[in-house]
Design a protein around this motif. Sequence first.
Motif, PDB file in Angstrom:
ATOM      1  N   THR A 113       0.825  -1.206   0.000  1.00 51.46           N
ATOM      2  CA  THR A 113       0.000   0.000   0.000  1.00 51.46           C
ATOM      3  C   THR A 113       0.858   1.254   0.000  1.00 51.46           C
ATOM      4  OG1 THR A 113      -0.120  -0.048   2.419  1.00 51.46           O
ATOM      5  CG2 THR A 113      -1.881  -1.154   1.194  1.00 51.46           C
ATOM      6  N   ILE A 114       2.184   1.084  -0.203  1.00 49.96           N
ATOM      7  CA  ILE A 114       3.105   2.215  -0.213  1.00 49.96           C
ATOM      8  C   ILE A 114       3.924   2.186  -1.498  1.00 49.96           C
ATOM      9  CG2 ILE A 114       3.198   2.307   2.305  1.00 49.96           C
ATOM     10  CD1 ILE A 114       5.932   0.940   2.156  1.00 49.96           C
ATOM     11  N   ALA A 115       4.936   3.026  -1.552  1.00 51.94           N
ATOM     12  CA  ALA A 115       5.793   3.115  -2.733  1.00 51.94           C
ATOM     13  C   ALA A 115       7.220   2.732  -2.363  1.00 51.94           C
ATOM     14  CB  ALA A 115       5.760   4.527  -3.299  1.00 51.94           C
ATOM     15  N   TYR A 116       7.941   2.191  -3.353  1.00 51.43           N
ATOM     16  CA  TYR A 116       9.330   1.792  -3.156  1.00 51.43           C
ATOM     17  C   TYR A 116      10.210   2.414  -4.234  1.00 51.43           C
ATOM     18  CZ  TYR A 116       7.616  -1.839   0.010  1.00 51.43           C
ATOM     19  OH  TYR A 116       7.016  -2.503   1.049  1.00 51.43           O
ATOM     20  N   PRO A 171      14.470   2.697  -0.617  1.00 49.82           N
ATOM     21  CA  PRO A 171      13.648   3.809  -0.132  1.00 49.82           C
ATOM     22  C   PRO A 171      12.176   3.419  -0.160  1.00 49.82           C
ATOM     23  CG  PRO A 171      15.235   4.559  -1.771  1.00 49.82           C
ATOM     24  CD  PRO A 171      15.254   3.069  -1.813  1.00 49.82           C
ATOM     25  N   ALA A 172      11.401   3.917   0.797  1.00 53.73           N
ATOM     26  CA  ALA A 172       9.971   3.611   0.850  1.00 53.73           C
ATOM     27  C   ALA A 172       9.232   4.790   1.453  1.00 53.73           C
ATOM     28  CB  ALA A 172       9.713   2.347   1.671  1.00 53.73           C
ATOM     29  N   GLY A 173       7.937   4.894   1.141  1.00 51.24           N
ATOM     30  CA  GLY A 173       7.120   5.975   1.686  1.00 51.24           C
ATOM     31  C   GLY A 173       5.712   5.925   1.159  1.00 51.24           C
ATOM     32  N   ASN A 174       4.948   6.932   1.499  1.00 47.48           N
ATOM     33  CA  ASN A 174       3.540   6.961   1.102  1.00 47.48           C
ATOM     34  C   ASN A 174       3.348   7.122  -0.398  1.00 47.48           C
ATOM     35  OD1 ASN A 174       2.594   6.631   3.726  1.00 47.48           O
ATOM     36  ND2 ASN A 174       2.644   8.840   4.136  1.00 47.48           N
ATOM     37  N   ASN A 175       4.312   7.754  -1.082  1.00 43.74           N
ATOM     38  CA  ASN A 175       4.265   7.874  -2.534  1.00 43.74           C
ATOM     39  C   ASN A 175       5.682   8.070  -3.035  1.00 43.74           C
ATOM     40  OD1 ASN A 175       4.828  10.882  -2.754  1.00 43.74           O
ATOM     41  ND2 ASN A 175       2.970  10.909  -1.487  1.00 43.74           N
ATOM     42  N   THR A 176       5.864   8.028  -4.363  1.00 41.66           N
ATOM     43  CA  THR A 176       7.196   8.080  -4.943  1.00 41.66           C
ATOM     44  C   THR A 176       7.875   9.426  -4.762  1.00 41.66           C
ATOM     45  OG1 THR A 176       6.180   8.615  -7.082  1.00 41.66           O
ATOM     46  CG2 THR A 176       6.715   6.305  -6.661  1.00 41.66           C
ATOM     47  N   PHE A 177       7.143  10.449  -4.324  1.00 43.97           N
ATOM     48  CA  PHE A 177       7.723  11.766  -4.098  1.00 43.97           C
ATOM     49  C   PHE A 177       8.054  12.002  -2.622  1.00 43.97           C
ATOM     50  CE2 PHE A 177       4.830  12.077  -7.738  1.00 43.97           C
ATOM     51  CZ  PHE A 177       5.734  12.435  -8.725  1.00 43.97           C
TER      52      PHE A 177
END
Length: 317
Positions: A162-165, A180-186
């Motif tokens: 459910t996140i971005a890599y 790297p990971a987070g809520n979206n690619t930005f």
Amino acid sequence: MRRWLGGVVAVGLLGACEPLDGGGGGTGGDVLFDRGFAFVRDDRNVYVVDDDGDPNSPQRLTTAGGAYTPSISKNGNSIVFVQRSGSTSSIQTVPTTGGPVATLLSTNDAACGACTNFRGPTFSPDGRTIVFAFDRGSGSVSSLGRIAADGSGFVELTPGTTIAYGAPSFFPSGNTVVAPAGNNTFQLDQLAFVPVGGGSATYVRLGNEVLAIANRAVVSPDGRQVALDGRLSSGSTRIFVGNVTAAGISGSLRRLTDYTSSTVQESFPSWTSSTELGFLFNDSGGDPSIYRAPVSSTASSVTLAVPAANEPFYGPN
């Protein structure tokens, strides 16, 4: 290369450094590639230059353009990269000595379904597999995938995400990648430690100074450190280094260099040894080039390695 490119670049003079050539590049280098940098130039082709070669005369390995983020295999024989044409992307390889380009996986291949926008492919330490980031359809969610070095056997490493890599990097054991990971690619504001053979990932926050990772995080050859290009509140990016294990970061991240100007952008770190990094340096008004800096407990000065280059990767190491 470093013998004649010479000395340390002073803080106040770095922005005035001019590339040693106009960035056009040659079709053949003067030394066969054994160890050095792979990169792309403005024509979006893959180039290599050996440590013992002339950085003004790199060898061009591709001619079709559209190449991004090359990565060198651990034996130094092959480069994997992303090739983009319009809305289509593919993972391709090319020998470091030059030769035919092979396509391993393309947008919407039956093997991986609605996968697209491949990013940051990298070889495993044994050279048998390649791990990369990709999108499944449109939206802000992305995943990590694995294929064999011949393009077969696609496996999604982070199913149901459910996140971005972002671009992954192997630990020396080959059992874990960090990405790297987070809520979206930005807004990749975490590091994900992902088992390559399956299992749950571990996520670690970056601390207060680094808001997000701009492009990549890479593990050192000895597996003890991680380097990343961190985006700051000023909008600039800097290379940071931290102690790491296969489960997380130990202690705080520290800056590699001592530059403070907001116009300076440092990105795409790559380990040249366990005690030195190569990375992309760009200041306003100049072409991006590859520089080297030693890794120590205090911020360091840098030396020019390859002029007029982009998205560097060093290997093998």
